[in-house]
Design an enzyme around this catalytic site. Sequence first.
Site, PDB file in Angstrom:
ATOM      1  CB  SER A   8      -0.888  -0.003   1.243  1.00  0.00           C
ATOM      2  OG  SER A   8      -1.608   1.211   1.313  1.00  0.00           O
ATOM      3  CG  HIS A  33      -4.131  -1.244  -1.589  1.00  0.00           C
ATOM      4  ND1 HIS A  33      -5.294  -1.917  -1.874  1.00  0.00           N
ATOM      5  CD2 HIS A  33      -4.450  -0.356  -0.610  1.00  0.00           C
ATOM      6  CE1 HIS A  33      -6.273  -1.467  -1.093  1.00  0.00           C
ATOM      7  NE2 HIS A  33      -5.784  -0.519  -0.322  1.00  0.00           N
ATOM      8  CG  HIS A  66      -9.343   0.910  -0.441  1.00  0.00           C
ATOM      9  ND1 HIS A  66      -8.757   0.625   0.770  1.00  0.00           N
ATOM     10  CD2 HIS A  66     -10.672   1.015  -0.176  1.00  0.00           C
ATOM     11  CE1 HIS A  66      -9.685   0.555   1.711  1.00  0.00           C
ATOM     12  NE2 HIS A  66     -10.853   0.796   1.156  1.00  0.00           N
ATOM     13  CG  MET A  68     -11.467   4.206   1.839  1.00  0.00           C
ATOM     14  SD  MET A  68      -9.962   4.103   2.825  1.00  0.00           S
ATOM     15  CE  MET A  68      -8.757   3.955   1.510  1.00  0.00           C
ATOM     16  CG  MET A 137     -11.921  -2.117   5.036  1.00  0.00           C
ATOM     17  SD  MET A 137     -10.380  -1.815   4.157  1.00  0.00           S
ATOM     18  CE  MET A 137      -9.375  -1.009   5.415  1.00  0.00           C
ATOM     19  N   GLY A 142      -8.954   4.426   6.841  1.00  0.00           N
ATOM     20  CA  GLY A 142      -8.579   5.830   6.985  1.00  0.00           C
ATOM     21  C   GLY A 142      -7.101   6.051   7.288  1.00  0.00           C
ATOM     22  N   GLY A 145      -0.982   1.762   9.769  1.00  0.00           N
ATOM     23  CA  GLY A 145      -0.350   1.525  11.060  1.00  0.00           C
ATOM     24  C   GLY A 145      -1.282   1.171  12.202  1.00  0.00           C
ATOM     25  CG  ASP A 176      -6.360  -2.283   3.120  1.00  0.00           C
ATOM     26  OD1 ASP A 176      -5.243  -2.111   3.635  1.00  0.00           O
ATOM     27  OD2 ASP A 176      -6.975  -1.384   2.491  1.00  0.00           O
TER      28      ASP A 176
END
Length: 223
Positions: A8, A33, A66, A68, A137, A142, A145, A176
């Site tokens: 990602s 990603h 992806h 969002m 998910m 959002g 980490g 993810d």
Amino acid sequence: MTKMIAPSILAADIMNLERDVKMAEKAGADLFHIDIMDGHFVPNMSFSPSVVAGMKRVTDKPLDVHMMLDNPDEYIKPVVEAGADTVLIHAESTPHIYRSIELIKSLGAKAGVVLNPGTSVEAVKNLFPIIDQILVMTVNPGFGGQKFIPGMIKKIQRLDQLRQTTSDDNFLIEVDGGINDSTIKLCSEAGTDIFVAGSYLFNGGTEADFANKVQLLKDSAAE
Ligand code: DX5
Ligand code: ZN
């Protein structure tokens, strides 16, 4: 089924993105990603279609985008034109997910649907005949980490069971959030095919460290 690693780029060094993409390719990344966030659907902002276009210029690997966003349909055409190979739409982001998936397919890209941690598998059962990917998910979307939510393993298992008992079994399961060399094992055993990994891979180590981590992820997924 082959297990695939999708770095990602949210966690990459943005000022050295091309360098990081080349490093990830060399290390054996299977696809990339790209997170697009609008600051409304999720409490953060990130990439746009122009970043997808930039990625297309520097890599031949498939681009997994992806979305969002509150109004994903408006940005489907721009991301496909920018070079997205797969467009992933949150089931929670539109009352017309079937229409969004049809739009993606009509533009010639692969279509995926994304499930937030609180969304049940039942939300996507009717999409099985037309989707290529389902992204579970394993954190609240959002931010990179965050800590993996263990309860999501049951959701992946259920999806995989449903996949095995339907003739519309032509979709891949992706995860993810919080993926590392231990959580990947659990997800892989539960039936996941594609693993997105951000902060675990891009944490400022050397190129050799990065390559070792990609290999470790692949080995752990294959166990
Ligand atoms: C989070 C994003 C992820 C993020 C994952 O909302 O969708 O793709 O980059 O980051 P890690 O692997 O650090 O959890
Ligand atoms: Zn993502």
